[in-house]
Structure formats: structure tokens, C-alpha cells
Design a protein around this motif. Structure first.
Motif, short mmCIF file in Angstrom:
data_model
loop_
_atom_site.label_atom_id
_atom_site.label_comp_id
_atom_site.label_asym_id
_atom_site.label_seq_id
_atom_site.Cartn_x
_atom_site.Cartn_y
_atom_site.Cartn_z
N UNK A 85 1.01 -0.85 -0.09
CA UNK A 85 0.03 0.40 -0.16
C UNK A 85 0.88 1.39 0.12
N UNK A 86 1.69 1.11 0.96
CA UNK A 86 2.67 1.95 0.82
C UNK A 86 3.76 2.32 -0.80
N UNK A 87 3.53 1.76 -1.37
CA UNK A 87 4.69 1.69 -2.10
C UNK A 87 4.06 2.23 -3.18
N UNK A 88 2.36 2.06 -3.86
CA UNK A 88 1.26 2.47 -4.12
C UNK A 88 1.19 3.35 -4.18
N UNK A 89 1.03 4.41 -3.00
CA UNK A 89 0.86 5.34 -2.26
C UNK A 89 2.36 6.85 -3.48
N UNK A 90 3.09 5.84 -3.00
CA UNK A 90 4.78 7.15 -3.48
C UNK A 90 5.09 6.37 -4.83
N UNK A 91 4.03 5.61 -5.53
CA UNK A 91 4.80 5.92 -6.71
C UNK A 91 3.67 6.60 -7.77
N UNK A 92 3.24 7.19 -7.08
CA UNK A 92 2.63 8.25 -7.80
C UNK A 92 1.91 8.03 -8.85
N UNK A 93 1.23 7.32 -9.36
CA UNK A 93 0.40 6.14 -10.79
C UNK A 93 -0.85 6.42 -10.52
N UNK A 94 -1.15 6.43 -8.82
CA UNK A 94 -2.46 6.54 -8.80
C UNK A 94 -2.87 7.65 -8.05
N UNK A 95 -2.51 8.61 -8.36
CA UNK A 95 -3.53 9.67 -7.44
C UNK A 95 -3.18 10.33 -5.94
N UNK A 101 6.73 14.09 3.28
CA UNK A 101 6.86 13.44 1.97
C UNK A 101 6.52 12.86 0.98
N UNK A 102 6.92 11.28 2.24
CA UNK A 102 7.00 9.94 1.45
C UNK A 102 5.71 8.91 2.76
N UNK A 103 5.63 7.98 1.81
CA UNK A 103 4.97 6.88 3.29
C UNK A 103 6.18 5.84 4.18
N UNK A 104 7.16 6.22 4.00
CA UNK A 104 7.93 5.48 4.40
C UNK A 104 8.03 5.59 6.04
N UNK A 105 7.13 6.46 6.83
CA UNK A 105 6.97 6.58 8.35
C UNK A 105 5.82 5.67 8.50
N UNK A 106 4.67 5.50 7.42
CA UNK A 106 3.67 4.44 7.46
C UNK A 106 4.28 2.95 7.16
N UNK A 107 5.03 2.82 6.54
CA UNK A 107 5.65 1.16 6.15
C UNK A 107 6.53 0.97 7.65
N UNK A 108 7.32 2.15 7.87
CA UNK A 108 8.13 1.84 9.46
C UNK A 108 7.57 1.63 10.17
N UNK A 109 6.44 1.88 10.71
CA UNK A 109 5.20 1.65 11.79
C UNK A 109 4.43 0.54 11.44
N UNK A 158 11.45 10.89 -3.46
CA UNK A 158 10.60 10.24 -3.47
C UNK A 158 10.97 9.09 -4.35
N UNK A 159 11.27 8.69 -5.73
CA UNK A 159 12.02 7.71 -5.92
C UNK A 159 13.22 6.90 -4.49
N UNK A 160 13.82 7.99 -3.84
CA UNK A 160 14.45 7.38 -3.34
C UNK A 160 13.38 6.29 -2.27
N UNK A 161 13.03 6.35 -2.30
CA UNK A 161 11.67 6.43 -0.95
C UNK A 161 10.56 4.96 -1.56
N UNK A 162 10.82 5.25 -3.26
CA UNK A 162 10.01 3.90 -3.54
C UNK A 162 10.99 3.08 -3.68
N UNK A 163 12.21 2.98 -3.77
CA UNK A 163 13.66 1.78 -4.15
C UNK A 163 13.07 1.27 -2.69
N UNK A 164 13.35 2.00 -1.65
CA UNK A 164 13.75 1.53 -0.47
C UNK A 164 12.07 0.65 0.37
N UNK A 165 11.03 1.68 0.15
CA UNK A 165 9.70 -0.11 0.03
C UNK A 165 10.49 -1.15 -0.69
N UNK A 166 10.44 -0.99 -2.26
CA UNK A 166 10.35 -2.11 -2.79
C UNK A 166 11.33 -2.81 -2.55
N UNK A 167 12.47 -2.53 -1.70
CA UNK A 167 13.64 -3.30 -1.68
C UNK A 167 13.66 -4.57 0.15
#
Length: 182
Positions: free
Chosen positions: A45-55, A95-103, A161-170
Motif C-alpha cells: 500500500x505504501x509503495x502504491x501511494x508513493x509510486x505516484x501512479x494512482x493519484x 513527504x513519503x509513506x516511509x514512516x507508515x511502512x516503518x510503523x 520520493x524515488x529513493x523512498x519508493x526504492x527503499x519500500x520496494x527493497x
């Protein structure tokens, strides 16, 4: 000069450790076979949000810590209160969903409660470096922040945002691998 940033770091660290600790404690009843799958769902879900593809936008309270803390309580106590507020993780802009992912991974027990300390260090150490290297205002009448720093950071929002998406994907790939590989 450095006391306010140290107080901000202390306040931020206290709040972050307490927040992650509380989330870890709440999640202690959720851990089991499905916890890794649930963490994967959160990460996806965090990746989907941060991808920017779904608005979609990063979920957050759209508020800023009140700046009047500094005038009401002085620079040292104001910075401490600012740190307490921003260290709560979800109370201000993100700026990103990384904090949500971490939680999420904390909630499901994939990282320890002290992940909040790592989160705090990731924010406070760069902040302290910026305070140490950015020259102060030459205009003593205004204690204006150097605007070039904010502009420099804002110019890099897309890269962050790009870096955050990469971290979320990893992270997603790592958790998913543990689901299938045991």
C-alpha cells in the motif's frame, strides 16, 4: 547556538522511541503466521501511494508544529516541544509513506521497539549537521532561516520520493522472501 537543536533532538528522540515502543507493544498480540503477510500488504500500500501512479497522497495530518513555541517558551524549550511534536511520527507533514511502512513493520514485529531510535537518529543527525554547517543570518533584526536551504531541499523532493519508493520496494522484497523462504 547549538542548545536549541540539541533540545529538538532530545524531544524528537523521546517521542519517536515512545511511539515506536507503543506500536510494538500494541502489535504484540498481532504477531504470528500472518504478520509477515500483513506487513507485506502495508508495504505494498505504501509503495502504491508513493509510486505516484494512482493519484494518492501520503496519509498524514496536514498540520505544522506551531511556530509560536519559540516565542512563547524561548528557543531551548520551544525546540524541545517542537521535537516532542515532530517525533510523534504521524502528527506533521510527510513527504513519503516511509514512516507508515516503518510503523507497519514495527507493528507486526519485524523490527524491534527501538526502531524509533533509528528513526530519530535519521532525522536528528542530519538536522544537527545542517545547523552546524549552514551560516546563520547576517541580519540580526530578523532571525530568518536561510531560504536557499529550503529551496535546495524542495528541489530534491522528487529524488527523495524515488529513493523512498526504492527503499519500500527493497523492504517489500525482503519481507516477501521471508514469507516464502521461512
Amino acid at each position: 547556538m547549538y542548545r536549541p537543536i540539541l533540545n529538538l533532538a532530545i524531544g524528537f528522540t523521546i517521542s519517536a522511541v515512545l511511539t515506536y515502543g507503543l506500536v510494538h507493544l500494541i502489535g504484540s498480540g498481532l504477531r504470528g503466521t500472518g504478520s509477515k503477510i500483513a506487513a507485506c500488504v502495508v508495504l505494498l500500500a505504501c509503495m502504491a501511494i508513493d509510486s505516484g501512479r494512482f493519484g494518492l497522497r501520503t496519509p498524514m495530518l496536514r498540520r505544522q508544529t506551531p511556530r509560536d513555541h519559540f516565542t512563547r517558551f524561548g528557543p531551548a524549550r520551544g525546540a524541545f516541544l517542537w521535537g516532542l511534536d515532530t517525533g510523534l511520527v504521524l502528527t506533521t507533514f510527510r513527504v513519503t509513506s516511509l514512516t507508515w511502512a516503518a510503523l507497519g513493520v514495527t507493528l507486526f514485529g519485524l523490527v524491534p521497539w527501538w526502531a524509533g531510535l533509528c528513526y530519530a537518529l535519521g532525522f536528528t543527525l542530519p538536522s544537527m549537521v545542517m545547523v552546524a554547517i549552514v551560516p546563520g543570518s547576517k541580519d540580526q533584526d530578523t532571525k530568518a532561516e536561510p531560504m536557499w536551504v529550503m529551496e535546495w531541499l524542495m528541489d530534491r523532493e522528487k529524488a527523495v520520493r524515488t529513493y523512498a519508493f526504492f527503499l519500500l520496494s527493497l523492504t517489500f522484497a525482503g519481507v516477501l522472501a521471508t514469507v516464502f523462504l521461512g
